[in-house]
Design an enzyme around this catalytic site. Sequence first.
Site, short mmCIF file in Angstrom:
data_model
loop_
_atom_site.label_atom_id
_atom_site.label_comp_id
_atom_site.label_asym_id
_atom_site.label_seq_id
_atom_site.Cartn_x
_atom_site.Cartn_y
_atom_site.Cartn_z
CE LYS A 72 -5.33 7.40 4.85
NZ LYS A 72 -4.83 6.08 4.69
CE1 TYR A 246 -6.20 1.72 5.56
CE2 TYR A 246 -5.37 0.75 7.47
CZ TYR A 246 -5.41 1.91 6.84
OH TYR A 246 -5.09 3.07 7.28
CB VAL A 264 0.15 2.97 10.90
CG1 VAL A 264 -0.32 2.20 9.51
CG2 VAL A 264 0.51 4.42 10.45
N1 GLU Z 1 0.60 8.47 7.59
C1 GLU Z 1 0.28 7.09 7.20
C2 GLU Z 1 0.59 6.74 5.92
O1 GLU Z 1 0.32 7.42 5.19
C3 GLU Z 1 -1.12 6.73 7.64
C4 GLU Z 1 -1.26 5.29 7.36
C5 GLU Z 1 -2.18 4.55 8.10
O2 GLU Z 1 -2.52 5.06 9.45
O3 GLU Z 1 -2.76 3.60 7.82
O4 GLU Z 1 1.44 5.97 5.78
#
Ligand code: GLU
Length: 461
Positions: A72, A246, A264
Amino acid sequence: MVDTAPFDVISAGLAEVHGQFLPVTDGEVASYIPKLALADPNDFGLALVSMDGHRYQAGRSQVPFSIQSVAKPFVYALALAELGLDEIHRWVGNEPSGDAFNAISLERGTGRPANPMINAGAIATTDLVPADSPEERFARVLEGLSAFAGHRLEVDEEVYRSESATGDRNRALAYLMHAAGSLRTEPRAAVETYFRQCAVRVNTVDLAVMAATLATGGVNPVTGRTVVPERVAVQVLAVMATCGMYDAAGDWLVRVGLPAKSGVSGGLAAASPGRFGLACYSPPLDPTGSPVRAVAALREVSRRLGLHLMQPPAPGPATVTACTTAEHWPPAADRPPQERELLARGARRIALVAARGELDFTAVERVLYALASVAPDRPGWLVLDLAEVMWVRPTARTMLTAALARVTAAGHRVCVVTGAEPYGHGELTTGAEVRGSRADAVAWAEDGLVGESAGLRKSTD
Ligand code: GLU
């Protein structure tokens, strides 16, 4: 061959931290993307990449995994580099949401996601990367991520298919944003591009190189290639610091104090600006979705090395090495007695300040304070010896240039000693004399004083 291992305290330190947290077995491997559930919970890798592009690693740092949310900030950087902060900010905010990564954190009225580090904001950000088709957009994203990592990255197609098959929540987010007008393109395609971006395969060292590229101000320290402008790297690090972890972002900033982003699959990338990029991989996650071992390991590295962003830099060595007037040095023996007498009488009108090391705000403040303390009360000659200054920071240059202009306007004559090898002193000598050695600069000041006194004497004869 020389055994370099004894010199490598960095790898040794990483190995120690790795050993310290390897026994931790808390956390759960993510399973909402079925393919991620197959990760080995014992995988644990650490890597650090320095500003000179040297790579240090410990544990299973070569194990490949899908980048997930760690992409991101880097995609945000690509969008910022293309469109600028103001345009991006119209579509994606900069505020920590305090919500979980997949929360429906959309601003009332506009539908704008809170920040680019949560899923909604990341889907919108990816969608802002300029392109004529979803394929072209993803190609640009992949190319950008590869430039950050310093080599061509690939998509893990199985992870992509696994997330695409189960990613209805992200689709719902995209449709909500589209309905509110905060997602410009067709939601289904936008989400597929985002899923592909999450499935890009990296290892821990790749993440450390990517983080190091932000830490240098946008230049990949391994390839030497400028990936994004410095201004963009700074903006991205700021958003990582406030929103990267987060709903635990505030606690992370207080305890660890580094811009970071977790994902994640178990990846975590952090940057210590101007020092290094740091990354960790360990699949078991805490309830906020961040990898347990990685959080603990990075917290420990930050503690050991004193990396907290808010920690003031250690005071440098004394900047000012001389602060005096000609009263305190004997006039040159080779001058005729008459000149020596003039010099002795006017000695208070020649001042000398010498500095060394690196000039930043604090150092320049010291230099200017010292100059003011020895400056004559009527216009005189000031020698500023910067021969032992090894580096002049931009702030310092601005301050010194302004000061020299004001001091010259007040009637003082200034001579800067740059030494044999000037380190960015050039631009700050506007309006000042420049000499290569202190002796030459002092001789210039003495000549000036003698000349002025002789002229005065002539006019009164
Ligand atoms: N591809 C995952 C999702 O959109 C990424 C989330 C993450 O890594 O926090 O749920």
